[in-house]
Design an enzyme around this catalytic site. Structure first.
Site, PDB file in Angstrom:
ATOM      1  N   ASP A 433       0.860  -1.183   0.000  1.00 57.19           N
ATOM      2  CA  ASP A 433       0.000   0.000   0.000  1.00 57.19           C
ATOM      3  C   ASP A 433       0.903   1.243   0.000  1.00 57.19           C
ATOM      4  O   ASP A 433       2.118   1.137   0.176  1.00 57.19           O
ATOM      5  CB  ASP A 433      -0.861  -0.057   1.278  1.00 57.19           C
ATOM      6  CG  ASP A 433      -1.918   1.031   1.341  1.00 57.19           C
ATOM      7  OD1 ASP A 433      -2.291   1.578   0.282  1.00 57.19           O
ATOM      8  OD2 ASP A 433      -2.378   1.333   2.462  1.00 57.19           O
ATOM      9  N   GLU A 436       2.642   4.982  -3.976  1.00 54.67           N
ATOM     10  CA  GLU A 436       2.601   5.912  -5.128  1.00 54.67           C
ATOM     11  C   GLU A 436       3.924   6.663  -5.301  1.00 54.67           C
ATOM     12  O   GLU A 436       4.237   6.979  -6.450  1.00 54.67           O
ATOM     13  CB  GLU A 436       1.437   6.894  -4.965  1.00 54.67           C
ATOM     14  CG  GLU A 436       0.071   6.242  -5.095  1.00 54.67           C
ATOM     15  CD  GLU A 436      -0.287   5.314  -3.933  1.00 54.67           C
ATOM     16  OE1 GLU A 436       0.124   5.629  -2.808  1.00 54.67           O
ATOM     17  OE2 GLU A 436      -0.942   4.292  -4.162  1.00 54.67           O
ATOM     18  N   ASP A 509      -9.008   3.598  -2.467  1.00 48.95           N
ATOM     19  CA  ASP A 509      -9.993   4.016  -1.460  1.00 48.95           C
ATOM     20  C   ASP A 509     -11.280   4.552  -2.068  1.00 48.95           C
ATOM     21  O   ASP A 509     -11.499   5.757  -2.146  1.00 48.95           O
ATOM     22  CB  ASP A 509      -9.376   5.068  -0.534  1.00 48.95           C
ATOM     23  CG  ASP A 509      -8.221   4.497   0.267  1.00 48.95           C
ATOM     24  OD1 ASP A 509      -8.133   3.256   0.393  1.00 48.95           O
ATOM     25  OD2 ASP A 509      -7.402   5.287   0.756  1.00 48.95           O
TER      26      ASP A 509
HETATM   27  O1  MIG Z   1      -3.638   6.040   4.766  1.00 42.55           O
HETATM   28  O2  MIG Z   1      -3.501   0.753   5.693  1.00 42.55           O
HETATM   29  O3  MIG Z   1      -5.890   2.194   0.400  1.00 42.55           O
HETATM   30  O4  MIG Z   1      -6.825  -0.049   1.761  1.00 42.55           O
HETATM   31  O5  MIG Z   1      -6.740  -0.003   4.562  1.00 42.55           O
HETATM   32  C1  MIG Z   1      -4.459   4.918   4.595  1.00 42.55           C
HETATM   33  C2  MIG Z   1      -4.651   1.503   5.873  1.00 42.55           C
HETATM   34  C3  MIG Z   1      -3.620   3.701   4.336  1.00 42.55           C
HETATM   35  C4  MIG Z   1      -4.900   3.006   2.418  1.00 42.55           C
HETATM   36  C5  MIG Z   1      -5.380   1.812   1.662  1.00 42.55           C
HETATM   37  C6  MIG Z   1      -6.397   1.073   2.475  1.00 42.55           C
HETATM   38  C7  MIG Z   1      -5.784   0.666   3.801  1.00 42.55           C
HETATM   39  C8  MIG Z   1      -5.274   1.883   4.551  1.00 42.55           C
HETATM   40  N1  MIG Z   1      -4.325   2.611   3.698  1.00 42.55           N
END
Ligand code: MIG
Length: 824
Positions: A433, A436, A509
């Protein structure tokens, strides 16, 4: 003469050269007043090509200064590159790991008007008058042509050039692709940007999102071609938005380098795109099951309660996720021992109950000298640095963080090795996650951050869009190494073209709204034709609260998404398939069970992707691109090529129109036969959704299990749909969790079904070295227009068959049959 002072002759000749340049470019700095001669920076265009050279399959054209390279890659793919001052950058691409040269023949022709590079199937024309580049097929049909010559603009701040390409956009031309853009399926009239962005609760038309896939498909006059602009810098595409007669793409740096990919069908374009960028490896079979996720399930007792809930409710589930709270202060590769005192024990208990544990891993590493991962990264200088050599620091979940430079192969190997402990604990998959990369406040890294870029060096301007892909590559390769012959499961949020070689993706999200259900449908179809087959949305919507109806409709769509996972943000109510009570629980169960029944079909479709480059989801336009109306259909799609699905995406909808492509289709629920090529109205009570099966299909089915591998498969059901024209179907079988398929240990079965009013025939042939352990098929014939009197299988009469009240006919026979006849 050992001297640093150049001789007078050299100086004179250099000056003469400079004067020539001055005349041409008018940018020379006068020695007496350097500031005087500087002209504002303007876009420069290619002049007229005066020269052509051939070097094998590469052709070079120049206007005296700028150079254009034309590379014949295959009979259908030609690559174009521009070097503004004649010097090309070194060949390197994260998207195209190895440029194969597979063209059978190619020739350079020249006449008064143009140069022409011809392959067996296509031509690339370079017009002498103005350096316009265009492409045509064998029938002299021009598919793509420059509207202005390729151009560029010097970038004084960073060096290099902004690079631009502008093509003619036709009145009826449609555009598809570009990955996860949350907008209408047809991109005509839109301008879109590629710059990986953490876009929490994104909205319809928000751009850019998490991924950058600089690949689009054009369909004009029934003929498709693709453009893959392999440039990792911030890039933009304009599909007739600014000027309805022009399609442009441009980037903030790098080379103007693109592949022209000929169709004529969209499917041909997608398959060729996969030749360049690769396909998804075969996933472990369990990963095609249902996954349950939440931010976050903790402590251990909560995780167990959830997994128990699945077994008690008899709702199948394979994947269970641990989001960031399993870690100690969000430090990657650590555990919060208060919540998870014995992770190894917990994971093995979950595994004994059929659950595969997937853990999240983010790129931000907490700056903390008592933290092993940080210490190693610091010692080895594995973290990204700014232009002046400071470390790149930013805040994410763990607090102040530094970030590994995943573009450095040494860093990738180190990072990949960090998974060893997790794998030994039994972790089956990893979720990447925030790659980016996302940074709180700033959004992402500043432009000046440096990257090793596999030895080709670059600032973050160049590496930003591939950072996430290199992170998940490092993850996947590390896992693969550690797990030996077992297939790892990986999922990533960010990516660039080629990310499919390493990972599945989810759309990020999203929001619990009907609009987002629609968006998710479009996004998955779009990802599918953009080279990312293994994709899904957060079922239910990440933020916000779905009601039971929305959740159930989402589960229904998810059952026909390549990747099926429910996920929700921490501040929302419980979100398991049973959280909404009846009738929702029963319907959710029914569709998750259907997902499991169809696993062998989905798995075979996955093989078709992996091996042959077909997408898993196929939009209607991909089936019938010559029908203009289809360019605007974005609700229905096929799942593989045999099952057509149309999600229900509005509250309270009791019926809806569904378009069926030409041919005969069976309503999956009622067995009603419908002639396609038109829209039909389908009832859509909550416990059903429009699903149609192509006549003549053989749809393989497993018995419902609570998880993959719960029981040995004892027989495979083959649902055979009547047809009066010949139809082929495929079934792929192998171990489902090893890489033996790379050694050809698999079985590819082909079924051919044909029939008429008096008979139906099914033949089966197989190729490959794998032997499934089950012995028999349970055949189920659907839609026979006659009552069978006789069934002959491999020359022998089958006496034991049942004719059911709904007209279906069932019997059992050996999995090795070659030919079966059902006779009136
Ligand atoms: O700032 O890890 O898209 O699926 O549950 C949020 C917490 C960070 C974003 C992800 C989401 C995940 C969440 N993350």
């Amino acid at each position: 003469m050992e001297s640093n002072i150049p001789n007078q002759e050299l100086i004179t000749s250099k000056l003469a050269e400079a004067e020539n340049l001055l005349e041409e470019e008018e940018e020379f700095h006068h020695l007496n007043n350097p500031a005087d001669g500087i002209k504002p920076i303007i876009k420069k265009y290619l002049g007229t090509p005066n020269h052509a050279d051939q070097l094998g399959n590469k052709f070079y054209f120049t206007d005296g200064d700028a150079k254009v390279e034309v590379v014949v890659v295959t009979d259908e793919i030609i690559r174009i590159r521009l070097a503004p001052h004649g010097v090309f950058l070194e060949e390197f691409s994260y998207a195209v790991p190895k440029l194969e040269h597979k063209a059978t023949a190619f020739t350079l022709y020249e006449d008064e008007i143009e140069f022409r590079v011809a392959t067996k199937s296509i031509n690339c024309h370079i017009r002498k008058q103005d350096f316009f580049i265009s492409f045509s097929d064998n029938n002299n049909h021009i598919t793509s042509t420059d509207a202005v010559p390729m151009h560029w603009e010097e970038n004084v701040k960073f060096g290099g050039y902004y690079v631009f390409c502008t093509k003619t956009c036709h009145t009826d031309e449609s555009f598809f692709g570009l990955g996860d853009k949350p907008t209408e399926f047809n991109l005509r009239g839109k301008r879109l940007k590629n710059w990986n962005t953490d876009a929490y609760s994104f909205a319809w038309n928000q751009d850019p999102l998490y991924r950058s896939i600089p690949f689009y498909i054009s369909v004009n006059e029934g003929i498709a071609h693709g453009i893959f602009f392999d440039n990792t810098f911030k890039a933009q595409f304009d599909f007739g938005a600014e000027d309805s007669t022009k399609t442009s793409f441009w980037a903030d740096g790098g080379e103007l380098q693109y592949y022209y990919i000929h169709g004529p069908h969209m499917m041909d374009v997608v398959k060729s795109y996969h030749i360049l960028t690769g396909t998804h490896p075969m996933p472990p079979l369990w990963a095609l099951g249902y996954h349950q996720c939440r931010w976050s399930y903790y402590p251990e007792a909560k995780v167990k309660k959830i997994t128990r809930g699945f077994r008690e409710n008899k709702i199948p589930c394979d994947g269970i996720y641990l989001d960031i709270d399993y870690m100690d202060g969000y430090r990657c590769f650590t555990w919060n021992r208060k919540y998870f005192p014995d992770p190894k024990k917990m994971i093995s208990e979950l595994a004994a109950d059929g659950f595969k544990t997937v853990v999240i891993i983010d790129p931000g590493i907490r700056v903390d000298d008592n933290y092993e991962v940080f210490k190693q990264g610091k010692e080895n200088r594995y973290f990204c640095r700014r232009c002046d050599d400071y470390f790149m620091e930013g805040h994410v979940w763990p607090g102040r963080c530094q970030f590994p430079d995943f573009t450095n192969p040494e860093v990738r190997t180190w990072w990949g090795g960090l998974f060893d402990e997790l794998v030994q604990m039994g972790v089956a998959g990893v979720w990447n996650d925030m790659n980016e990369p996302a940074v709180f406040g700033a959004g992402t890294f500043p432009d000046d951050v440096r990257h090793q870029y596999d030895g080709f060096r670059g600032s973050h301007r160049k590496a930003h869009n591939i950072y996430g892909m290199q992170m998940v590559r490092s993850t996947y390769e590390g896992l693969r190494n550690i797990m030996k012959n077992k297939r790892p499961f990986t999922i990533t949020r960010a990516g660039y073209s080629g990310v499919q070689r390493f990972s599945s993706v989810w759309t990020g999200d999203n929001v619990a709204s009907w609009e987002h259900l629609k968006l998710g449908n479009i996004q998955c179809q779009r990802l599918s034709i953009s080279g990312i087959p293994f994709c899904g949305t957060d079922i239910g919507g990440f933020s916000g609260e779905p009601d039971g109806e929305l959740f159930t409709r989402w589960i229904q769509m998810g059952a026909f998404s390549p990747f099926m996972r429910a996920h929700s943000a921490g501040d929302t109510k419980e979100r398991e398939p049973w959280s909404f009570g009846e009738p929702f629980t029963a319907i959710n169960r029914k569709f998750i069970e259907l997902r499991y029944r169809l696993l062998p079909y989905l798995y075979s479709t996955f093989w078709e992707h992996h091996r042959y480059g077909f997408p898993i989801l196929r939009p209607i336009v991909m089936h019938e691109q010559d029908v203009k109306l289809n360019h605007f259909r974005q609700d229905e799609y096929t799942y593989g090529d045999k099952i057509l699905v149309c999600p229900v995406m509005e509250a309270g909808q009791i019926q809806r129109n569904v378009y069926l492509p030409k041919g005969k289709w069976f309503n999956f629920w009622t067995y009603e036969i419908i002639e396609g090529g038109k829209e039909v109205t389908v009832p859509t009570p909550l416990d059903t959704l429009p699903v149609f099966i192509k006549a003549g299909s053989v749809i393989p089915e497993y018995p419902v299990m609570q998880y993959v591998g719960q029981h040995e498969i004892e027989e495979v059901k083959l649902n055979i749909y009547y047809t009066d024209y010949e139809v082929n179907s495929f079934l792929f079988e192998d171990y489902g969790e090893t890489f033996a398929y790379e050694q050809d240990i698999y079985l590819e079965k082909k079924f051919v079904v044909d029939g008429n009013l008096r008979k139906l025939t099914i033949s089966q042939s197989m190729e490959g070295l794998y032997t499934p352990r089950y012995e028999g098929y349970h055949l189920n014939l659907i839609g026979l227009p006659f009552k069978p009197a006789k069934i002959i299988a491999d020359g022998k009469a089958v006496n034991d068959f049942t004719i059911n009240t709904d007209g279906t006919v069932e019997f059992k026979f050996s999995k090795n049959f070659k030919y079966i006849e059902i006779l009136k």
